[in-house]
Motif scaffolding. Structure first.
Motif, mmCIF file in Angstrom:
data_model
loop_
_atom_site.group_PDB
_atom_site.id
_atom_site.type_symbol
_atom_site.label_atom_id
_atom_site.label_comp_id
_atom_site.label_asym_id
_atom_site.label_seq_id
_atom_site.Cartn_x
_atom_site.Cartn_y
_atom_site.Cartn_z
ATOM 1 N N THR A 1 0.810 -1.220 0.000
ATOM 2 C CA THR A 1 0.000 0.000 0.000
ATOM 3 C C THR A 1 0.841 1.266 0.000
ATOM 4 O O THR A 1 0.309 2.355 -0.274
ATOM 5 C CB THR A 1 -0.917 0.022 1.231
ATOM 6 O OG1 THR A 1 -0.121 -0.073 2.430
ATOM 7 C CG2 THR A 1 -1.917 -1.132 1.192
ATOM 8 N N VAL B 1 -7.073 1.687 5.044
ATOM 9 C CA VAL B 1 -6.657 0.293 4.797
ATOM 10 C C VAL B 1 -5.370 -0.015 5.557
ATOM 11 O O VAL B 1 -5.231 -1.095 6.154
ATOM 12 C CB VAL B 1 -6.478 0.059 3.287
ATOM 13 C CG1 VAL B 1 -5.771 -1.258 3.018
ATOM 14 C CG2 VAL B 1 -7.829 0.063 2.587
ATOM 15 N N ASP C 1 -11.403 -7.837 0.528
ATOM 16 C CA ASP C 1 -12.210 -6.616 0.505
ATOM 17 C C ASP C 1 -11.341 -5.373 0.323
ATOM 18 O O ASP C 1 -11.673 -4.482 -0.473
ATOM 19 C CB ASP C 1 -13.017 -6.501 1.797
ATOM 20 C CG ASP C 1 -14.052 -7.605 1.927
ATOM 21 O OD1 ASP C 1 -14.419 -8.199 0.894
ATOM 22 O OD2 ASP C 1 -14.492 -7.882 3.059
ATOM 23 N N THR C 2 -10.231 -5.286 1.056
ATOM 24 C CA THR C 2 -9.367 -4.114 0.932
ATOM 25 C C THR C 2 -8.741 -4.028 -0.455
ATOM 26 O O THR C 2 -8.627 -2.933 -1.024
ATOM 27 C CB THR C 2 -8.269 -4.153 1.997
ATOM 28 O OG1 THR C 2 -7.541 -5.398 1.916
ATOM 29 C CG2 THR C 2 -8.846 -4.020 3.393
ATOM 30 N N ASP D 1 -11.425 -2.777 -2.822
ATOM 31 C CA ASP D 1 -11.692 -1.344 -2.623
ATOM 32 C C ASP D 1 -10.602 -0.476 -3.236
ATOM 33 O O ASP D 1 -10.895 0.547 -3.875
ATOM 34 C CB ASP D 1 -11.812 -1.052 -1.121
ATOM 35 C CG ASP D 1 -13.043 -1.695 -0.510
ATOM 36 O OD1 ASP D 1 -13.958 -2.056 -1.262
ATOM 37 O OD2 ASP D 1 -13.069 -1.860 0.732
#
Length: 411
Positions: free
Chosen positions: A141, A182, A279-280, A283
């Protein structure tokens, strides 16, 4: 004969000696003086026949009584020996049965402990793999966060009217906020996984110690079950009865350990980090697509093309107007020297000249406005070109390095 005074012979109680009763000293008889001192020594030291018979009869009776009592003791001893032998054999048989049941119980608890130890080991390995994935996902990330912040910084360097808060900037701000949330979620989940790994290891260690005790107890009991009355290596242990453990507390100890292990296993399954990573990742990819669509949807290139075509058209219009202006100015310069012109023609020329001067003045004004428009358009073109450079060569190029789905999932 001697004149020494003889005393009666003491009575010997053989029964009292056999029973261990201390023998009492017999009373000492004091000889009474006799009238015939010459015969006193012969008469006082002798028993009468009645006394002799009575004494012998007493001895025989005592012997009979002792013999009867001895036989009774022998019968009782034999009966007691038989009863104790039967009771001992029964007790040994019951002990062997209970020992077999205990071996089965120990084997059951040992198997349960081993099963939960294996499950905790598998859960811990799974959590370690999940921890590595969470750490990789957290590292992944950092790239989109750097891209989004760099895009925002690059867009702040836009010039003039292009420095606006458009849909691209709004989507970039949403992307930065999403990445931060996140990252916070991944950090919290990683901390939970680390805590669960610690709890699993502690519970596993407790179960392993309990399993080791059960293993040792099983070997001891199995060895004891092989003993018999003919075993040469048995010996007495007087204090062994004081070492007995309460079966209820023994069982409860293992049940509590298994309950704690089951609780940790349930805690592992309650994390559901696999779905969280999916899910992250989804998204982040959805928000990335929104930013890309907003960037592509911006009509910078189309506006630049329109303005360029407009400048070309204006330049062509100016060019088209310069030729008539040159012709008119040339006619006005050379016409008065032409002898073929008449006065009407002069008036016509004067009128034309006035018209040409008016047209020239308008053309010059138009040209001035066109020059100003061209300069304005050139500035706008430079601004748009700079914005296009930021959008296309900076932002969009950087966004091509956006992590893949597998990287965001921790693989």
């Amino acid at each position: 004969m001697s004149s020494e005074v003889l005393v009666p012979r003491p009575h010997y109680d053989s029964r009292a000696v056999a029973l261990g009763v201390p023998e009492k000293d017999p009373p000492v008889e004091i000889p009474q003086p006799s009238s015939g001192s010459a015969t006193a020594g012969y008469r006082s030291a002798k028993y009468t026949p009645a006394e002799w018979f009575s004494n012998y009869h007493t001895i025989l009776q005592q012997a009979g009584t002792d013999r009867y009592q001895a036989r009774s003791i022998q019968r009782e001893s034999k009966t007691l020996s038989q009863d104790t032998e039967a009771a001992t054999l029964q007790t040994q048989a019951e002990g062997t049965r209970l020992l077999g049941e205990r071996l089965q119980e120990i084997h059951y608890w040992k198997s349960e402990l081993q099963r939960h130890i294996d499950q905790l080991l598998a859960d811990t390995e799974s959590l370690l793999g999940l921890k590595r994935r969470l750490e990789k996902a957290l590292d992944a990330t950092e790239t989109p966060y750097a891209i989004a912040t760099d895009n925002l910084n690059c867009r702040t360097r836009r010039l003039g009217p292009d420095l606006v808060k458009d849909s691209v900037e709004e989507e970039l701000l949403k992307e930065v906020d999403l990445i931060r949330s996140v990252q916070a979620l991944l950090k919290r989940t990683t901390a939970q996984v680390v805590t669960q790994i610690k709890l699993n290891r502690e519970s596993k260690q407790t179960l392993e110690l309990d399993w080791s005790d059960k293993y040792q107890a099983y070997n001891f009991d199995d060895h004891c079950g092989r003993y018999s009355n003919m075993s040469p290596d048995t010996q007495r242990h007087p204090s062994s009865a004081a070492m007995v453990c309460n079966p209820t507390s023994w069982t409860k100890f293992t049940q509590d350990n298994l309950s704690k292990a089951l609780q940790e296993e349930t805690g592992h399954h309650s994390l559901r980090s696999e779905h969280m990573l999916q899910d992250t990742t989804e998204d982040l990819r959805v928000q990335c697509s929104r930013v890309d669509r907003a960037s592509v949807g911006r009509l910078v290139l189309e506006q630049i093309g329109t303005q360029e075509r407009n400048v070309v058209a204006l330049q062509q219009a100016i060019h088209n107007k310069e030729a008539p202006l040159r012709v008119a100015q040339s006619d006005f310069t050379f016409a008065p020297s032409d002898p073929t012109w008449s006065s009407g023609e002069v008036r016509q020329i004067d009128a034309t000249l006035a018209s040409l001067h008016q047209q020239l003045s308008e053309a010059r004004g138009s040209l001035s406005h066109l020059e100003e428009s061209r300069m304005t358009l050139e500035k706008d073109i430079n601004c748009k070109t700079h914005s296009l450079l930021i959008e296309r060569d900076k932002c969009m190029t950087h966004r091509k390095r956006y992590p893949t789905i597998s990287m965001l999932s921790g693989y």
